[in-house]
Design a protein around this motif. Sequence first.
Motif, mmCIF file in Angstrom:
data_model
loop_
_atom_site.group_PDB
_atom_site.id
_atom_site.type_symbol
_atom_site.label_atom_id
_atom_site.label_comp_id
_atom_site.label_asym_id
_atom_site.label_seq_id
_atom_site.Cartn_x
_atom_site.Cartn_y
_atom_site.Cartn_z
ATOM 1 N N GLU A 408 -10.126 42.171 34.872
ATOM 2 C CA GLU A 408 -9.674 43.553 34.694
ATOM 3 C C GLU A 408 -10.597 44.228 33.692
ATOM 4 O O GLU A 408 -10.880 43.694 32.616
ATOM 5 C CB GLU A 408 -8.220 43.538 34.204
ATOM 6 N N ALA A 409 -11.109 45.407 34.046
ATOM 7 C CA ALA A 409 -12.162 46.050 33.260
ATOM 8 C C ALA A 409 -11.695 46.422 31.861
ATOM 9 O O ALA A 409 -12.490 46.413 30.922
ATOM 10 C CB ALA A 409 -12.677 47.291 33.991
ATOM 11 N N GLY A 410 -10.417 46.769 31.709
ATOM 12 C CA GLY A 410 -9.924 47.112 30.383
ATOM 13 C C GLY A 410 -10.010 45.938 29.422
ATOM 14 O O GLY A 410 -10.420 46.082 28.263
ATOM 15 N N SER A 411 -9.629 44.754 29.894
ATOM 16 C CA SER A 411 -9.732 43.557 29.050
ATOM 17 C C SER A 411 -11.189 43.211 28.781
ATOM 18 O O SER A 411 -11.559 42.844 27.655
ATOM 19 C CB SER A 411 -9.028 42.380 29.725
ATOM 20 N N PHE A 412 -12.032 43.322 29.813
ATOM 21 C CA PHE A 412 -13.447 43.033 29.587
ATOM 22 C C PHE A 412 -14.048 44.006 28.582
ATOM 23 O O PHE A 412 -14.891 43.615 27.759
ATOM 24 C CB PHE A 412 -14.231 43.085 30.897
ATOM 25 N N ALA A 413 -13.628 45.276 28.626
ATOM 26 C CA ALA A 413 -14.166 46.267 27.682
ATOM 27 C C ALA A 413 -13.895 45.858 26.239
ATOM 28 O O ALA A 413 -14.705 46.136 25.343
ATOM 29 C CB ALA A 413 -13.574 47.640 27.968
ATOM 30 N N GLN A 414 -12.758 45.201 26.006
ATOM 31 C CA GLN A 414 -12.460 44.740 24.659
ATOM 32 C C GLN A 414 -13.430 43.633 24.234
ATOM 33 O O GLN A 414 -13.875 43.581 23.089
ATOM 34 C CB GLN A 414 -11.020 44.243 24.591
ATOM 35 N N VAL A 415 -13.765 42.742 25.170
ATOM 36 C CA VAL A 415 -14.730 41.686 24.861
ATOM 37 C C VAL A 415 -16.117 42.298 24.639
ATOM 38 O O VAL A 415 -16.840 41.919 23.704
ATOM 39 C CB VAL A 415 -14.769 40.642 25.995
ATOM 40 N N ALA A 416 -16.490 43.262 25.472
ATOM 41 C CA ALA A 416 -17.785 43.925 25.317
ATOM 42 C C ALA A 416 -17.888 44.609 23.959
ATOM 43 O O ALA A 416 -18.948 44.597 23.316
ATOM 44 C CB ALA A 416 -17.988 44.944 26.440
ATOM 45 N N LEU A 417 -16.785 45.195 23.520
ATOM 46 C CA LEU A 417 -16.776 45.861 22.221
ATOM 47 C C LEU A 417 -17.121 44.882 21.106
ATOM 48 O O LEU A 417 -17.865 45.202 20.175
ATOM 49 C CB LEU A 417 -15.401 46.486 21.986
ATOM 50 N N ARG A 418 -16.621 43.664 21.227
ATOM 51 C CA ARG A 418 -16.904 42.657 20.204
ATOM 52 C C ARG A 418 -18.327 42.112 20.315
ATOM 53 O O ARG A 418 -18.782 41.388 19.434
ATOM 54 C CB ARG A 418 -15.870 41.532 20.294
ATOM 55 N N HIS A 419 -19.014 42.498 21.400
ATOM 56 C CA HIS A 419 -20.437 42.169 21.534
ATOM 57 C C HIS A 419 -21.311 43.396 21.255
ATOM 58 O O HIS A 419 -22.506 43.391 21.543
ATOM 59 C CB HIS A 419 -20.734 41.622 22.934
ATOM 60 N N GLY A 420 -20.699 44.449 20.725
ATOM 61 C CA GLY A 420 -21.476 45.602 20.271
ATOM 62 C C GLY A 420 -21.730 46.672 21.297
ATOM 63 O O GLY A 420 -22.593 47.533 21.091
ATOM 64 N N VAL A 421 -20.982 46.675 22.420
ATOM 65 C CA VAL A 421 -21.170 47.693 23.451
ATOM 66 C C VAL A 421 -19.807 48.268 23.840
ATOM 67 O O VAL A 421 -18.867 47.512 24.119
ATOM 68 C CB VAL A 421 -21.854 47.123 24.715
ATOM 69 N N ALA A 422 -19.697 49.578 23.854
ATOM 70 C CA ALA A 422 -18.463 50.242 24.278
ATOM 71 C C ALA A 422 -18.647 50.756 25.700
ATOM 72 O O ALA A 422 -19.567 51.528 25.981
ATOM 73 C CB ALA A 422 -18.116 51.401 23.347
ATOM 74 N N VAL A 423 -17.784 50.309 26.619
ATOM 75 C CA VAL A 423 -17.839 50.739 28.016
ATOM 76 C C VAL A 423 -16.468 51.260 28.428
ATOM 77 O O VAL A 423 -15.441 50.739 27.997
ATOM 78 C CB VAL A 423 -18.266 49.592 28.955
#
Length: 478
Positions: A408-423
């Motif tokens: 689910e993209a919303g959950s992945f976006a949270q992981v991406a945020l912790r890798h320094g990218v906001a999507v």
Amino acid sequence: MNEANADDVVDRLGRWASGRGPLYLLLAARLRALIDDGVLPPGLPLPPDRTLAGRLAVGRGTVVAAYDLLQQQGRVVRRQGSGTRVAALDLPATRSTDGVEANPLLLHILHPPDGVRLLTCAAPDEPPPELAQAYAEAIEHLPGMRDLGYQPAGNPALLAAVAAYYCDRGLPTTTREIIVTTGAQQALTLLAGLLVSPGDTVLTESPTYPGAIEVFRHAAAVVRPMTVDPPGLAAAPRERPTLVYTVPTARNPTGSVMDAGTRRRLAAFAAEHDVPLIEDEVCAELCFDGRTPAPVAAYARGEQVITISSLSKAVWGGLRIGWIRASAPLISRLARLRAVHDLGGEVVGQLAAAALLARLEDIRRARVRTLRARHDHLCAELRAHLPSWSFEPAQGGQTIWVRLPRGEAGSFAQVALRHGVAVPPGRSFDPLGGHEDHLRLHFLLPRAELSQAVRALAAAWRAYDGTERPASRHTLIV
């Protein structure tokens, strides 16, 4: 708390995980700020531990620790069997407690810079050299002006330039059919304020520009999706729409361009059912083939088609100049409404915009050349580093629409945020909160930065995909 409300809380959290320190402290700090600001009002039920953990792609212990800390600080009340609620607090008289909705993309604009690479806000971050020259020319006109400067419909020079712009595109237009606005967002707000009443149905494509969805929701409309193929248009009258909104050219978020036949059908639909149709042309000058298609209004038999546009994408987002092209009576009503709000726009910027329209072809050509190169680079990087992700290359604009193979993209976006990218996750672009397996990426960054962003997304995807089973939105991470 239902699923939609859980999504609202997650949206309001913004870039909560982008600071330094343990995740539970970062989460507690952001929730505390939302509570103290009145965005999460007293008595509001917060998502259950497991639900919020799943949405944020963290362990349940992170949420439990954050809630426990907030309880110690008197911000929430936790009771066995009744969940977690925002505590009743002594509020300053000026504090808002109405639970104002906030578009998650706008939250990224409001959030202070924090080193996160933003793939959320699709607007150019560097003005072209022509902008400074246009302002210099505008300032030269000031000594000779004899005018109060209050021009609710817009400055005459810019009105004439916009009217000429549409005439050059094969759409005869007079200055009485134009009103200048503070960007296309204000254009949407004025039109919604004039044409939409609480409970009215507004139809939009899906996915579509989320700023439009928020404007119509703010007007208390019921926003529903529609398709612009013949079956979709045939079914649309059953919704009894008050308004239809479409992005026919370089559509946000997909980058697609509507063909001439579909434009004719949309114009015929608006005329046949006497339904106002807003066509958003903000990205119309950014087609990669170098051509700017005729507006839907060029195919219209009546006055139902309303065209909005701005210079925010072709020139710069900081140039807050947009406009509405519509029938003269509607423009007159909009001007009266505009006068109530702010008496009219800033004059020097409008004079500069008139000068820029005279140079638009050169600006457009350079901008499209840059965008096309960056688009191709982003697509190549995604194919190389994230081959399981699927997307259609854009035909124009600034964004592509990506589908995740699972999760689910919303959950992945949270992981991406912790890798320094906001999507931005796909549900922000759907009036019903669908497209949960999609996200939007823009290609406005220089190629080296796009490469860095894709590599960070690839690392985030490995972390996400390595710990998450092929999932629905209800899959929990514990």
